[in-house]
Design an enzyme around this catalytic site. Structure first.
Site, short mmCIF file in Angstrom:
data_model
loop_
_atom_site.label_atom_id
_atom_site.label_comp_id
_atom_site.label_asym_id
_atom_site.label_seq_id
_atom_site.Cartn_x
_atom_site.Cartn_y
_atom_site.Cartn_z
CB CYS A 25 35.91 -75.37 53.06
SG CYS A 25 35.44 -74.68 54.65
CB CYS A 96 31.58 -79.23 42.02
SG CYS A 96 32.98 -80.01 42.81
#
Ligand code: FES
Length: 267
Positions: A25, A96
């Site tokens: 991913c 993130c």
């Protein structure tokens, strides 16, 4: 460049390991903790990250934020705290910071011998990025997200084939049907260091490959505040379309870094 503190592994010596994401991913993070078993304090934290500069910066920020904290204190660290520590992250990179928070939860669950968090186990809504309904709900509530695009920024869900977007929309309608969210304060501005690192990353990963495919190239000459000076190389040198290319680069950097970026060609 973004500082990469505490990169590394503890291997067998780690008291806890939290692993999230997947290389397939595009992002993966493995967090290693050394924990004082008497006080419950995190003595040290190291990480290995596969991903972009923002994933590395977020992982580094996480280790800075949790060192010296008890496990309970560390669990209070949110993905927004990670982004704030960096002086903000672009919207498209918020996933993130979410990955950092998830790695922390996974490591603490590992230390306590408990199961993986519930959102890892639930019904998968986005097959492209393996994102569950529980995760979408949790991230939406914690970050006051109301649109599918925001969910994509924070989890990647919906950013692939797009098939899951109606389902995400339905989940959001369900969450916010009773009480509209209180919007968070405007995120802080990017620090200069982070802005420079992002510009370098985008030029390397998103702009250079396109130019090289046409036998051209680009060299980053200087970044001064919002002014980015670049030199076009190879077939791009002296090209009649150079102005259009520069404008395209500017548009990309405005979209991904900051709306006030100005790109100029180095003569
Ligand atoms: S299933 Fe979610 S983007 Fe493809």
């Amino acid at each position: 460049m973004i500082k990469k503190r505490h990169v590394g592994v503890y291997g067998q010596d780690a008291d806890a390991v939290g692993e999230v994401g997947s290389i397939i991913c595009g992002d993966a993070l493995k967090l290693f903790l050394k924990i004082d078993r008497e006080t419950g304090k995190i003595l040290d934290a190291k990480f290995q990250t596969f991903g972009c500069a923002s994933a590395i910066a977020s992982s580094s920020a996480l280790t800075e934020l949790i060192r010296g904290k008890t496990l309970e204190e560390a669990l209070q660290v949110t993905n927004q705290d990670i982004a704030d520590f960096l002086g903000g992250l672009p919207d498209q990179k918020m996933h993130c910071s979410v990955m950092g928070r998830e790695a922390l939860e996974a490591a603490i669950a590992n230390f306590k011998g408990g199961p993986v968090s519930k959102e890892e186990e639930g019904k998968v809504i986005c097959k492209c990025f393996d994102v569950t309904e529980e995760k979408i709900r949790k991230v939406a509530i914690e970050n006051h997200l109301t649109t599918v695009d925001e969910i994509t920024n924070f989890t990647k869900a919906g950013g692939g084939c797009g098939e899951c977007r109606p389902n995400i929309e339905e989940i959001l309608r369900d969450i916010w049907s009773l009480k509209p969210p209180e919007k968070p304060l405007k995120p802080k501005k990017l620090t200069n260091l982070h802005k420079i690192a992002l510009i370098q990353e985008i030029i390397e990963d998103e702009i250079r490959p396109g130019l090289q495919a046409d036998n051209g190239d680009i060299e980053l000459i200087d970044i001064d505040g919002n002014k980015v000076m670049v030199a076009l190389r190879g077939m791009c040198t002296g090209c009649l379309m150079a102005d259009v290319t520069i404008r395209g680069i500017q548009d990309k950097l405005r979209e991904l870094v900051s709306e006030d970026i100005v790109v100029e060609a180095y003569q």
